[in-house]
Scaffold this motif. Structure first.
Motif, short mmCIF file in Angstrom:
data_model
loop_
_atom_site.label_atom_id
_atom_site.label_comp_id
_atom_site.label_asym_id
_atom_site.label_seq_id
_atom_site.Cartn_x
_atom_site.Cartn_y
_atom_site.Cartn_z
N THR A 73 35.40 37.02 35.18
CA THR A 73 36.26 36.78 36.34
C THR A 73 37.71 36.94 35.93
OG1 THR A 73 36.19 34.40 35.86
CG2 THR A 73 34.58 35.25 37.43
N HIS A 81 43.05 39.57 38.83
CA HIS A 81 41.62 39.84 38.85
C HIS A 81 41.33 41.15 39.58
CE1 HIS A 81 42.48 37.93 42.70
NE2 HIS A 81 41.39 38.50 43.17
N ALA A 82 40.14 41.66 39.37
CA ALA A 82 39.72 42.87 40.08
C ALA A 82 39.42 42.51 41.53
CB ALA A 82 38.49 43.47 39.41
N ASP A 84 37.79 44.34 43.65
CA ASP A 84 36.56 44.94 44.18
C ASP A 84 35.32 44.56 43.39
OD1 ASP A 84 37.27 46.29 41.92
OD2 ASP A 84 37.03 48.31 42.75
N ASP A 85 35.40 43.51 42.55
CA ASP A 85 34.17 43.06 41.89
C ASP A 85 33.41 42.13 42.83
OD1 ASP A 85 35.37 40.57 41.75
OD2 ASP A 85 35.69 40.62 39.60
#
Length: 238
Positions: A73, A81-82, A84-85
């Protein structure tokens, strides 16, 4: 790796080798060699499982270290943070749906901040060890329950009502078109649906820590001198 000057090989693997498989549940150890796996579901987990099993065949000739990561995470310090995760889309999807299915099993997920995971792998990869293959579980010793996740989102102002499974399903159908986050939320929560749905969608199950306790004894021992430790899941971490 086998040619020229001596080298070590480090594999970035995943705890999905356990949680996406039909092997024993409960406590899984860093010394587990995957011989009791059973069937493995999903291409991601299958590729990690195959890599681990194959590398054990050369571990006598080449020092091999396997790093099994949990659910990675955002950065625990910056919050970056990403977007699209699956975890980010779950949070975004729940916010848009504004509800959660009433009949939900007890579910937990791993929350392993990316900054800790990266620093841990770097530190562990620089330590000299004579055992091969060596394996570490780089994951949070404390899992996050779905109830804690919902409470945290509510504390941040997200309105989440508990609704029947049918109402939740209708809400998803209304909003899923054109919203990858809503669709990802539905897939992530496949444990909340009919049993046959979970069997079909389990590679996309975000709450894969359910029913598992990840042993991190070796990782914690070998990271102790560096002062690195995984922060427990809190509102700030989420």
């Amino acid at each position: 790796v086998c040619e020229g000057k001596p080298k070590s090989l480090h594999l970035a693997s995943s705890l999905s080798v356990f949680v996406s498989a039909d092997g024993p549940r409960g406590r899984v150890f860093e010394t587990d060699d995957l011989s009791e796996t059973g069937s493995v579901f999903g291409g991601y987990a299958q590729s990690k499982w195959a890599a681990e099993v194959w590398l054990r065949t050369i571990a006598a000739a080449v020092p091999v270290t396997i790093h099994r990561f949990g659910l990675l995470t955002g950065d625990s310090r910056t919050g970056e943070h990403a977007m699209d995760d699956f975890f980010s889309m779950l949070v975004s999807g729940l916010s848009r749906l504004g509800c959660f299915p009433q009949s939900r099993p007890r579910m937990t997920l791993d929350v392993t901040p990316i900054d800790f995971a990266a620093a841990a792998m770097v530190e562990l990869s620089q330590q000299d060890r004579c055992d091969s293959p060596r394996c570490y579980h780089i994951a949070n010793p404390v899992s996050l329950s779905v109830e804690e996740l919902l409470s945290s989102l509510r504390r941040f102002g997200v309105s989440l009502n508990e609704v029947s499974d049918e109402v939740f399903r209708q809400r998803v159908l209304e909003l899923a078109v054109g919203s990858p986050a809503v669709a990802a939320t539905c897939l992530s929560l496949c444990r909340c649906g009919p049993e046959q749905s979970f069997a079909r969608l389990r590679p996309l199950d975000l709450f894969q820590a359910t029913g598992f306790d990840f042993d991190t004894t070796h990782a914690q021992r070998d990271l102790a001198a560096s002062g690195l430790s995984c922060p427990p899941p809190t509102d700030d971490l989420l």
